[in-house]
Design a protein around this motif. Structure first.
Motif, PDB file in Angstrom:
ATOM      1  N   TRP A 278       0.849  -1.180   0.000  1.00  0.00           N
ATOM      2  CA  TRP A 278       0.000   0.000   0.000  1.00  0.00           C
ATOM      3  C   TRP A 278       0.893   1.240   0.000  1.00  0.00           C
ATOM      4  O   TRP A 278       2.087   1.169   0.280  1.00  0.00           O
ATOM      5  N   ASN A 279       0.289   2.383  -0.307  1.00  0.00           N
ATOM      6  CA  ASN A 279       1.056   3.621  -0.481  1.00  0.00           C
ATOM      7  C   ASN A 279       0.986   4.464   0.794  1.00  0.00           C
ATOM      8  O   ASN A 279      -0.035   5.107   1.050  1.00  0.00           O
ATOM      9  N   PRO A 280       2.052   4.519   1.589  1.00  0.00           N
ATOM     10  CA  PRO A 280       2.004   5.262   2.851  1.00  0.00           C
ATOM     11  C   PRO A 280       2.144   6.770   2.702  1.00  0.00           C
ATOM     12  O   PRO A 280       2.043   7.484   3.705  1.00  0.00           O
TER      13      PRO A 280
ATOM     14  N   ASP B  19      -6.225   2.938   0.193  1.00  0.00           N
ATOM     15  CA  ASP B  19      -6.004   1.550  -0.198  1.00  0.00           C
ATOM     16  C   ASP B  19      -6.006   0.605   1.009  1.00  0.00           C
ATOM     17  O   ASP B  19      -6.243  -0.586   0.853  1.00  0.00           O
ATOM     18  N   LEU B  20      -5.775   1.123   2.181  1.00  0.00           N
ATOM     19  CA  LEU B  20      -5.965   0.345   3.407  1.00  0.00           C
ATOM     20  C   LEU B  20      -7.286   0.670   4.078  1.00  0.00           C
ATOM     21  O   LEU B  20      -8.020  -0.210   4.530  1.00  0.00           O
TER      22      LEU B  20
ATOM     23  N   ALA C 286       3.359  -2.233   4.413  1.00  0.00           N
ATOM     24  CA  ALA C 286       2.618  -3.467   4.622  1.00  0.00           C
ATOM     25  C   ALA C 286       1.718  -3.272   5.839  1.00  0.00           C
ATOM     26  O   ALA C 286       1.927  -2.359   6.642  1.00  0.00           O
ATOM     27  N   ALA C 287       0.727  -4.131   5.965  1.00  0.00           N
ATOM     28  CA  ALA C 287      -0.188  -4.048   7.110  1.00  0.00           C
ATOM     29  C   ALA C 287      -0.692  -5.426   7.450  1.00  0.00           C
ATOM     30  O   ALA C 287      -0.858  -6.290   6.580  1.00  0.00           O
ATOM     31  N   LEU C 288      -0.934  -5.619   8.740  1.00  0.00           N
ATOM     32  CA  LEU C 288      -1.434  -6.885   9.270  1.00  0.00           C
ATOM     33  C   LEU C 288      -2.543  -6.546  10.258  1.00  0.00           C
ATOM     34  O   LEU C 288      -2.394  -5.641  11.086  1.00  0.00           O
TER      35      LEU C 288
END
Length: 784
Positions: free
Chosen positions: A251-253, A259-260, A287-289
């Motif tokens: 995703w684009n931080p 997008d998240l 990234a994300a969790l």
């Protein structure tokens, strides 16, 4: 949370560092690099390149919460301040003052209140455990979420940790930069981190039977030698039947974050996008969790998240590379972040219990003020975030070499005059690291470096006419163990504000610390004494050469030549002379211990005893004025110096003969307390370093005399307690603690504060002298 401070202290000199008050407790092991999360909830401290400082919020590194109860849902990113640059505009940010933040290093916690239906807390910690020389080095942070449903209906919660891929950012793009003289006379160099240089970074998701992880990595040839800044990060959670796991690997931080956020705010899910395409030179990726679960009425759950990093190399000067201590327990490939996270998930409960077990005795002391317990524990933060190094083990250093900066403004390691006060915490909690530091000084004492350098105290801007001096004279005790831009431990005496070869306190400091570290760790480590013995002898011989009139006491030269390096002392001084007498007594005690082991120390004992027979009566005759000890014998100053009897404090600490008659020490200490503390702005700020007997300044524009040095105040409080002035000791201690924690200086405790709300030299080593007070409180007990 997010409340802030009405009038936080500001920096005294523009050239000194002032990040502002939003500092929180650091996370990460000793020497492993650390990160910091403030009471706003943002991650904003990045000490991941050994000895270097980056302070800025990276908004994409964040926890977020989705909650749904009945027909109502809400989603917040858990920071009370949105990004100032407008990024992540799709995100909803947590409101201010809706919860609390607390810290007892290495634990800190958030309690979220008045927003969610569920009761939510997050406790974060790293396994910083006394007498532990393994896990204490791990580059890992554990976030333990506790969720409870107090309502009569089910609540669904999803917790997300997003993280920008930072691999490759934390190394110096200008490692060969020239050393310059700053406007305050201190040496400085350029540090240029590679922030935002993310080309080749990629993320991937991996799940085993027990663990789910997002791995943040970077393209590199595995057959080449790994460099500083290279390695990987991991976000990990346990795989459990009661948890749904979601992920997003690209995703684009630096965009709007939709997008998240679109999927997460809708139902707490993520897209499970698995895309390991590397970033281009114009991209940033994250990234994300997330884990989602439902709480029935009255149900509670505990959910751990782990953030780990494997950045195994620290580079100092170009091609001067060391592996970090934690690599002794993993390989050195830079691919161990997931393994480190797995160990954390398996052991975090045990680590939490061990942390609680070592802190509980402190917290249970009903006769210790709560603010003292808090500050005592929290001042340990500097052992992690003070630019600390901890190298891999060698034959010469079986637990590696540890070092911490004097501070971020004076960026050199283990300044000996400062650690005379600030090393008590390391001594009591990690004694092998402490003795390793002193062994490093013992090795450095006989070395020399004849290179001439500009002395900053005299510098007027012209290098051609500047006063210069050799960097290191053989057998002179070095001021420090070097700096991050050169070769610590090998190139000592980095500071050049003064010519430290001329200092009159360093050799005494060295000898006192050697004997202290031996005595207060059980008086059994004769190998340590033997290792340090040659340098004990040579350092005292060198210092004695400054006894120009043969009275047994080295004379101060008139230039600032001791820890108060902007304060001129002339002739015999109370501060340096007292340390000298105490050091001779300590040296004699060392000699007698070694003699009992068959080492011939007879000549040294005779020599030092002769010096003592001269110096003690000379000290009394030249400096005692009937009430206190004069600043020195050569300036005619009438100033009452707060730290005039540091040598007497150390002598009594080490069960050595008194430096001065006890009745004189008691009288002087009462004068110090009254003049330097009570009469200095009615005792509001702490004890100033030096005032005239009526409480007025000798020189209204002086620097050091009119500053309140935090570590000196803690040392003075320990001396007061030692001498039976217990009420005064507590009053002074609590006053200084209040100044730090009420004025936004937490987790960046400075060397000095002033009566006009300014500070100097943040993240300073000396304030860990609060552990000297602890030593007095527990005298007769096992201080460890």
């Amino acid at each position: 949370m997010g409340q802030g401070w009405e009038t936080p202290y500001t920096v005294r000199y523009a050239s000194n560092l002032d990040d502002g008050p939003w500092h929180g407790m650091p996370l990460g092991g000793f020497g492993a690099g650390c990160i910091g999360r403030s009471s706003r909830g943002d991650f904003n401290l990045w000490h991941l390149d050994g000895g270097e400082h980056i302070f800025q919020t990276i908004p994409g590194c964040q926890f977020s919460i989705f909650e749904q109860g009945g027909d109502h849902s809400q989603t917040y990113a858990l920071c009370t301040e949105s990004p100032s640059d407008g990024t992540l505009g799709a995100w909803n940010w947590y409101p201010q003052n809706q919860g609390t933040y607390g810290a007892l290093y290495p634990r800190s916690w958030f309690e979220y209140q008045g927003v969610f239906q569920a009761q939510l807390t997050c406790e974060q910690f790293s396994p910083i455990i006394p007498d532990n020389y393994q896990e204490t080095s791990y580059p890992v942070a554990v976030f333990v979420w506790a969720a409870h449903n107090p309502t009569d209906q089910p609540i669904t919660i999803s917790i997300m940790l997003s993280w920008q891929n930072l691999v490759g950012w934390f190394s110096n793009a200008t490692p060969a930069s020239e050393i310059r003289i700053r406007d305050d006379g201190s040496p400085v160099y350029d540090y240029t981190p590679r922030l935002g240089q993310s080309q080749g970074n990629y993320n991937r998701f991996h799940q085993s039977e027990t663990q789910a992880s997002c791995l943040l990595q970077r393209q590199r040839d595995p057959h080449t030698v790994i460099k500083e800044g290279e390695g990987e990060w991991a976000i990990s959670v346990p795989v459990r039947d009661d948890l749904e796991i979601f992920y997003h690997t690209r995703w684009n931080p630096v965009g709007d974050g939709a997008d998240l956020w679109d999927s997460f705010s809708r139902d707490g899910s993520l897209s499970n996008l698995s895309n390991n395409q590397p970033a281009t030179d114009s991209e940033q990726i994250g990234a994300a969790l997330a884990v989602r679960f439902t709480l029935t009425p009255g149900e509670s759950k505990e959910i751990p998240f782990v953030l780990s990093w494997d950045l195994p190399v620290t580079e100092f000067a170009p091609d001067v590379n060391y592996f970090r201590r934690y690599t002794d327990f993993f390989d050195r490939s830079g691919t161990n972040a997931e393994t480190i996270a797995q160990i954390a998930l398996e052991n975090y409960q045990k680590w939490s219990e061990q942390i609680g077990a070592w802190q509980q005795p402190f917290l249970e002391h009903s006769d210790w003020p709560d603010e003292f317990k808090m500050a005592l524990i929290n001042e340990l933060y500097d052992l992690t975030s003070g630019g600390s190094l901890w190298t891999a083990a060698t034959d010469a250093d079986p637990v590696g070499q540890y070092a911490v900066l004097e501070c971020l403004d004076y960026r050199w390691y283990e300044s000996l005059d400062v650690r005379l006060y600030g090393s008590f915490a390391l001594l009591y909690l990690w004694p092998e690291l402490e003795k390793g530091v002193m062994r490093a000084f013992a090795r450095a004492i006989p070395t020399e470096d004849p290179k001439l350098r500009i002395i900053g105290y005299y510098y007027q801007g012209n290098p051609e006419t500047a006063h210069k001096a050799p960097r290191k004279i053989a057998n002179a005790t070095p001021h420090d163990l070097g700096a991050p831009n050169e070769h610590p431990w090998q190139a000592s005496n980095y500071t050049s504000y003064q010519d430290c070869n001329l200092w009159k306190d360093l050799a005494s400091d060295f000898v006192l610390l050697v004997y202290r570290d031996y005595l207060l760790t059980g008086a059994t480590d004769l190998e340590f004494l033997t290792d340090c013995w040659p340098s004990v002898v040579s350092s005292l011989d060198y210092l004695k050469t400054f006894d120009t009139d043969g009275d047994g006491l080295p004379e101060n030269s008139g230039a600032p030549d001791q820890t108060y390096d902007d304060w001129q002392l002339k002739g015999v001084s109370a501060y340096c002379g007292g340390l000298w007498i105490a050091a001779l007594e300590a040296a004699l005690a060392i000699a007698k211990r070694l003699e009992a082991q068959g080492i011939n120390t007879k000549l040294e004992q005779e020599k030092w005893q002769a010096w003592l027979n001269q110096s003690r009566p000379t000290y009394q005759d030249k400096l005692w004025n009937g009430q206190f000890y004069r600043l020195d014998s050569g300036s005619n100053s009438q100033v009452v110096m707060a730290d005039q009897l540091c040598g007497q404090y150390y002598a009594r600490l080490l069960n050595l003969p008194d430096v001065v008659p006890i009745e004189c020490a008691e009288s002087a200490l009462k004068v110090v307390y009254d003049v330097c503390f009570v009469k200095f702005h009615d005792g509001k700020f702490g004890a100033a370093n030096g005032l005239l007997p009526d409480g007025s300044p000798e020189k209204p524009n002086a620097t050091h005399p009119l500053e309140v040095w935090i570590g000196i105040n803690y040392g003075l409080a320990a001396f007061l307690y030692q001498m039976g002035m217990k009420d005064g000791a507590w009053k002074l201690t609590q006053t200084v603690i209040q100044q730090i924690y009420d004025n936004g200086l937490q987790f960046r405790t400075p060397e000095a504060i002033t009566a006009v709300g300014t500070f100097r030299a943040c993240m300073y080593l000396r304030p860990m002298a609060i552990w000297a007070m602890y030593g007095q409180l527990t005298q007769g007990e096992d201080s460890r």
